[in-house]
Design a protein around this motif. Structure first.
Motif, short mmCIF file in Angstrom:
data_model
loop_
_atom_site.label_atom_id
_atom_site.label_comp_id
_atom_site.label_asym_id
_atom_site.label_seq_id
_atom_site.Cartn_x
_atom_site.Cartn_y
_atom_site.Cartn_z
N SER A 1 -10.09 7.80 -3.24
CA SER A 1 -9.49 6.47 -3.28
C SER A 1 -10.46 5.40 -2.80
CB SER A 1 -8.22 6.45 -2.43
OG SER A 1 -7.27 7.37 -2.92
N ALA B 1 0.83 -1.21 0.00
CA ALA B 1 0.00 0.00 0.00
C ALA B 1 0.87 1.26 0.00
CB ALA B 1 -0.93 -0.01 1.21
N ILE C 1 -6.08 4.09 2.34
CA ILE C 1 -7.15 3.09 2.34
C ILE C 1 -6.81 1.95 3.28
CG2 ILE C 1 -8.43 1.46 0.91
CD1 ILE C 1 -9.01 4.45 0.47
N LYS C 2 -5.55 1.55 3.32
CA LYS C 2 -5.13 0.51 4.27
C LYS C 2 -5.30 1.00 5.70
CE LYS C 2 -3.25 -3.29 5.72
NZ LYS C 2 -4.05 -4.53 5.76
N ASN D 1 -10.45 0.39 -9.90
CA ASN D 1 -9.35 -0.49 -9.50
C ASN D 1 -8.20 -0.43 -10.51
OD1 ASN D 1 -7.92 -2.35 -7.91
ND2 ASN D 1 -8.77 -4.11 -9.03
N THR E 1 -4.73 -0.67 -3.68
CA THR E 1 -4.95 -0.20 -2.31
C THR E 1 -3.84 0.76 -1.91
OG1 THR E 1 -6.06 -2.26 -1.71
CG2 THR E 1 -5.25 -0.88 0.08
N SER F 1 -10.47 2.89 -5.84
CA SER F 1 -9.44 1.86 -5.68
C SER F 1 -10.10 0.49 -5.54
CB SER F 1 -8.56 2.16 -4.47
OG SER F 1 -9.32 2.09 -3.27
N SER G 1 -9.03 0.94 6.57
CA SER G 1 -9.49 -0.41 6.91
C SER G 1 -9.02 -0.81 8.30
CB SER G 1 -8.98 -1.42 5.87
OG SER G 1 -9.43 -1.09 4.58
#
Length: 603
Positions: free
Chosen positions: A543, A399, A556-557, A466, A552, A547, A560
């Motif tokens: 994103s 990422a 975004i990581k 994506n 990713t 994404s 999450s």
């Protein structure tokens, strides 16, 4: 018969002709036209033309009492954030413009410091502070004020605190830009005529700063209306607001026409408020080719520029000052503080606000070195286990590389497109400057959730979700206006006589730009590239929509990780982001100073 001066002027002097200006503006027009204005038009058409010409979707949205409650809640939250930012930001801005230079330096650094921190990091910091077993609850129980943890998070209180924290720097910087343009001679004359400190402030200083208060309030209100990330993380479904409702239509009920309708409503509200704010912030004069006009606009309350320009001005001052002492714009440290009523109260409120701005960032770093498996502060011991967890995780490393690649691509693309557009606007005709400026800066006004939904609808039809292309394109839409602002401000301050001299020696326009103009504005190019990269590296909302598993990014990581399981690994990543930003910041300072020295040699 034309004189030699007129021959030279016709050969190189700006304004450029329509053909040249069109060529310079073409890349920006293509990017924003295809990937910004067309998607927004698609939103409008989807809300009005699905399946045929109809207002049924607007009737469905507006006839639902729940949506009116959500609208009222959105406006109420934005109003509260705006009022708190103004009430707390005004005393701090006043102290900064009136205090001694070293005091103003420390205060201004505290204001700008949160801006250099990732958006998600700032939100995560408040999750650590306000959590059930967070720093504040631990402090309350340790002092005996409470026997059990207080519910400070996952409610509107936590959302309000975090939004005020994020928007406070914009408030203070806009107010500073207006206050530093107020002539000190006016307040000194009032004092010489027997006016008390209270009379001097309320009857002279405050009325002159009122346009800045209105402009800052409108700016913060517009930004607050479009907030999405912070309410979702700190409140979730407990307090639904309009941006969250739009997302629920897209990802929840899959009702695209109703999502387009809600997004159009939010966009319309934002544009109306922006039009009102233009009465107090004369943004068009920013790109005037008349240097005296630009100078006047920078030093009067009536023609104060937008928050973005003021933020860039002060950040540039800080960048130039690394290792050589910070040099503030004119107007800082005028000795107004002795004219202020309630100086002790002023300082007390300002110091509390400074602690409010700095403490979240200072707490994140110690937690990242904690030996505990939980978010304990102070840490029971020191350990590098969470940094090891980050560097040994293929998902985190992948990422990070994805964000770096996208950020570099965005910086290069935005720098090329934005610099050409800025050159056309600054040296172009007044009509082109007036129209082009408003169109190029439109992405900064549109709420990110609206832009994300519009691009999602477009890229989904083109099967580009994506893909790195979608991310780079979407991020560049927001980065190009930043480049335009910084490069345009630098171009309008340059001496055009140097271009005349190059033309008189036989240099073509291309050679003049390459050998004269670009070296002169190189420091601005470096700073604008830095801002473009950071804007991409920190982008979350776009994103989230564009994404996928193969693209990713680091935000975004982190998103999450924060939503699924809050661990000190997030603190380690946040600390690395802070260190990375500081590294880039210092590097930009070094290159900028080198560029300024070379530009002085060219002059």
């Amino acid at each position: 018969m034309a004189t030699p001066y007129h021959v030279v002027r016709s050969a190189i002097a700006w304004p450029v002709n329509n053909r040249e200006a069109s060529l310079l503006l073409a890349p920006a027009a293509l990017l924003l036209g295809v990937f910004f204005f067309i998607p927004l038009s698609g939103l409008l058409s989807l809300s009005l033309l699905d399946p045929g010409p109809t207002f049924a979707h607007y009737h469905e949205f507006l006839d639902n009492p729940t949506n009116w409650i959500i609208l009222a809640r959105t406006f109420a939250l934005a109003t509260k954030v705006t009022l708190i930012c103004l009430l707390l930001g005004y005393p701090l801005a006043y102290w900064i413009v009136s205090a001694r230079t070293w005091v103003a330096a420390a205060l201004l650094l505290a204001v700008v410091l949160p801006f250099f921190t990732s958006y998600l990091v700032r939100t995560y910091a408040w999750m650590v502070l306000l959590g059930r077993f967070g720093v504040i609850n631990q402090l309350l129980m340790a002092t005996g004020l409470t026997e059990r943890p207080v519910d400070l998070i996952y409610n509107q209180f936590s959302v309000l605190v975090a939004m005020v924290y994020i928007l406070m720097p914009y408030t203070v910087l806009v107010l500073i830009s207006v206050m530093k343009g107020i002539p000190y001679s006016l307040t000194r004359a009032a004092a010489s005529l027997g006016a008390s400190a209270a009379q001097n402030f309320w009857r002279v200083f405050f009325p002159l700063s009122a346009p800045g208060v209105i402009a800052a309030g409108l700016l913060v209100f517009v930004f607050a209306l479009g907030f999405y990330i912070t309410p979702v993380l700190l409140d979730g479904p407990n307090t639904m607001i309009l941006p969250m409702q739009i997302d629920s239509y897209v990802n929840g009920t899959l009702n695209w026409p109703l999502a387009a309708t809600a997004a159009t409503v939010l966009l319309a509200i934002t544009l109306v408020l922006y039009s009102i704010s233009n009465r107090f912030v004369d943004s068009e004069r920013l790109l005037s080719s008349n240097q005296s006009t630009a100078h006047s606009a920078g030093h009067t309350a009536r023609h104060s520029t937008s928050a973005y320009i003021q933020l860039i001005d002060f950040v540039a001052a800080l960048v130039r000052g690394v290792g050589h002492g910070i040099r503030f714009p004119a107007g800082i440290g005028r000795g107004w503080e002795r004219l202020a009523p309630g100086r002790k109260l002023l300082r007390g409120l300002s110091l509390l606000l400074v602690a409010f701005l700095v403490s979240p960032i200072l707490i994140i770093v110690p937690i990242s070195f904690s030996s505990s498996r939980f978010l304990d502060f102070p840490p029971p011991g020191l350990s590098l286990q969470w940094y090891q967890a980050y560097f040994t995780s293929a998902a985190w490393v992948s990422a990070t590389w994805e964000s770096l690649g996208v950020g570099i691509a965005v910086a290069c693309l935005s720098l090329a497109i934005g610099s050409a557009a800025a050159m056309a606007l600054v040296r172009g005709s007044p009509r082109m400057r007036r129209i082009g400026y408003q169109l190029l800066l439109a992405p900064m006004i549109v709420p990110s959730i609206v832009n994300a939904v519009a691009l999602y609808f477009l890229f989904a039809r083109l099967h580009l979700i994506n893909t790195s292309f979608a991310l780079v394109t979407a991020h560049s839409i927001g980065a190009v206006p930043l480049v335009v602002l910084i490069v345009a401000a630098s171009l309008q301050s340059q001496n055009i006589i140097l271009e005349y001299a190059a033309a008189s020696l036989g240099a073509s326009r291309v050679v003049t730009i390459w050998r004269i103009v670009l070296p002169l504005i190189r420091p601005a190019l470096i700073v604008s590239g830095f801002f473009a990269f950071l804007s991409s590296f920190d982008e979350v909302v776009l994103s989230l929509y564009l994404s996928g598993p193969d693209t990713t990014t680091l935000p975004i990581k982190m998103w999450s990780g924060i939503r699924e399981e809050i661990t000190p690994t997030i603190a380690a990543v946040s600390s690395l982001l802070i260190a990375f930003t500081i590294f880039i910041y210092v590097s930009v300072a070094i290159f900028r100073q080198a560029g300024e020295r070379q530009a002085q040699q060219v002059r």
